[in-house]
Design a protein around this motif. Structure first.
Motif, PDB file in Angstrom:
ATOM      1  N   ALA A 141       0.781  -1.214   0.119  1.00 24.52           N
ATOM      2  CA  ALA A 141       0.380  -0.282  -0.243  1.00 24.52           C
ATOM      3  C   ALA A 141       0.941   1.177  -0.001  1.00 24.52           C
ATOM      4  CB  ALA A 141      -1.208  -0.570   0.923  1.00 24.52           C
ATOM      5  N   LYS A 142       1.867   1.417   0.854  1.00 24.59           N
ATOM      6  CA  LYS A 142       3.253   1.738   0.730  1.00 24.59           C
ATOM      7  C   LYS A 142       3.076   2.408  -0.761  1.00 24.59           C
ATOM      8  CE  LYS A 142       3.604   2.273   5.964  1.00 24.59           C
ATOM      9  NZ  LYS A 142       3.831   2.190   6.363  1.00 24.59           N
ATOM     10  N   LEU A 143       4.460   1.474  -1.371  1.00 23.44           N
ATOM     11  CA  LEU A 143       4.036   1.738  -2.597  1.00 23.44           C
ATOM     12  C   LEU A 143       3.373   2.403  -3.214  1.00 23.44           C
ATOM     13  CD1 LEU A 143       7.020  -1.352  -3.103  1.00 23.44           C
ATOM     14  CD2 LEU A 143       7.166   0.717  -2.111  1.00 23.44           C
ATOM     15  N   ALA A 144       2.698   2.181  -3.739  1.00 22.00           N
ATOM     16  CA  ALA A 144       0.985   2.301  -4.213  1.00 22.00           C
ATOM     17  C   ALA A 144       0.650   4.082  -4.926  1.00 22.00           C
ATOM     18  CB  ALA A 144       0.066   1.301  -3.840  1.00 22.00           C
ATOM     19  N   GLN A 145       1.253   4.333  -3.028  1.00 23.40           N
ATOM     20  CA  GLN A 145       1.060   5.504  -3.099  1.00 23.40           C
ATOM     21  C   GLN A 145       2.379   6.400  -2.949  1.00 23.40           C
ATOM     22  OE1 GLN A 145      -1.105   7.689  -1.547  1.00 23.40           O
ATOM     23  NE2 GLN A 145      -2.128   5.872  -0.903  1.00 23.40           N
ATOM     24  N   ALA A 146       3.281   5.554  -3.218  1.00 24.28           N
ATOM     25  CA  ALA A 146       4.963   5.979  -4.064  1.00 24.28           C
ATOM     26  C   ALA A 146       4.944   6.228  -5.691  1.00 24.28           C
ATOM     27  CB  ALA A 146       6.086   5.470  -3.539  1.00 24.28           C
TER      28      ALA A 146
END
Ligand SMILES: Cc1cc2nc3c(=O)[nH]c(=O)nc-3n(C[C@H](O)[C@H](O)[C@H](O)COP(=O)(O)O)c2cc1C
Length: 204
Positions: free
Chosen positions: A17-22
């Motif tokens: 989910a954090k990579l998706a935001q990036a």
């Protein structure tokens, strides 16, 4: 017409989910837009509790085949399971049979980003194994490559996930490691590069 891009991911513990935001940040940095979707959970609560899985984030809508087919290009976020898709992802893919038969996804574009517990856990193999599903749909793979990320991908100074196949993070054996600044930078670069590539395509 600007490409309609979806970032579709499954994330049990939040790393993907954090990579998706990036990735989204990178698309926006390049002047584009994208919508975030997540894959619906398939495991029973009893199993999820034993895995210490937190509840799914209700703020991100769930993808369906009908929504999926309306997009031109996709970035897929995959937390590895034995170097391959998670079962949650595979269940969604198994719902795409009608789109496969009708060729509805043919010629659409995709890239991938991954999370693994460990260094040998599947940063590259997860992408390689995932390719088959999208190739059967006739979709076009846009790898991260090295064009804009040579310094990051070539650096050996610190532990870092990601490969020319796509951005990535290491969650650690107990899931406590969080995406590092280099891993987030790589994911952002992937989003930016992906948008710059697909925005050249005429999606009329
Ligand atoms: C059933 C299962 C199989 C897994 N297989 C692997 C594996 O083959 N290699 C690895 O490095 N990590 C493996 N993991 C760890 C997950 O990839 C890790 O929990 C995930 O990347 C964290 O991402 P998330 O926080 O977005 O869910 C596995 C986890 C589970 C639950």
């Amino acid at each position: 017409m600007a490409p309609k891009i979806a970032i579709v991911y499954y994330s049990m513990y939040g790393h993907i989910a954090k990579l998706a935001q990036a990735e989204l940040k990178g698309i926006e940095q390049a002047g584009g837009k994208a919508d975030l979707f997540q894959i619906q959970e398939t495991l029973p609560q009893e199993v999820l509790s034993k895995m210490y899985a937190p509840p799914q984030d209700k703020s991100v809508p769930f993808i369906t085949p009908d929504i999926f087919k309306t997009y031109d290009a996709f970035l897929f976020g995959i937390p590895t399971r034995y170097g391959n898709f998670s079962a949650q992802w595979k269940t969604f893919i198994d719902h795409l049979g009608q789109l496969w038969q009708s060729g509805a996804l043919y010629g659409k574009y995709f890239g991938m980003f991954v999370s693994t517990a460990t260094a040998g856990g599947g940063q590259e193999s997860t992408c390689m194994n995932a390719l088959s599903s999208w190739v059967h749909q006739g979709m076009i793979y846009v790898p991260l490559g090295y064009a804009t990320t040579f310094a990051l991908l070539g650096g050996l100074e610190e532990v870092r996930g990601g490969s020319p196949w796509g951005a990535g993070t290491f969650a650690g054996g107990d899931g406590s490691r969080q995406p590092s600044s280099q891993e987030l930078e790589l994911a952002q670069a992937q989003g930016k590069g992906f948008y710059e590539h697909v925005s050249k395509v005429n999606f009329a």
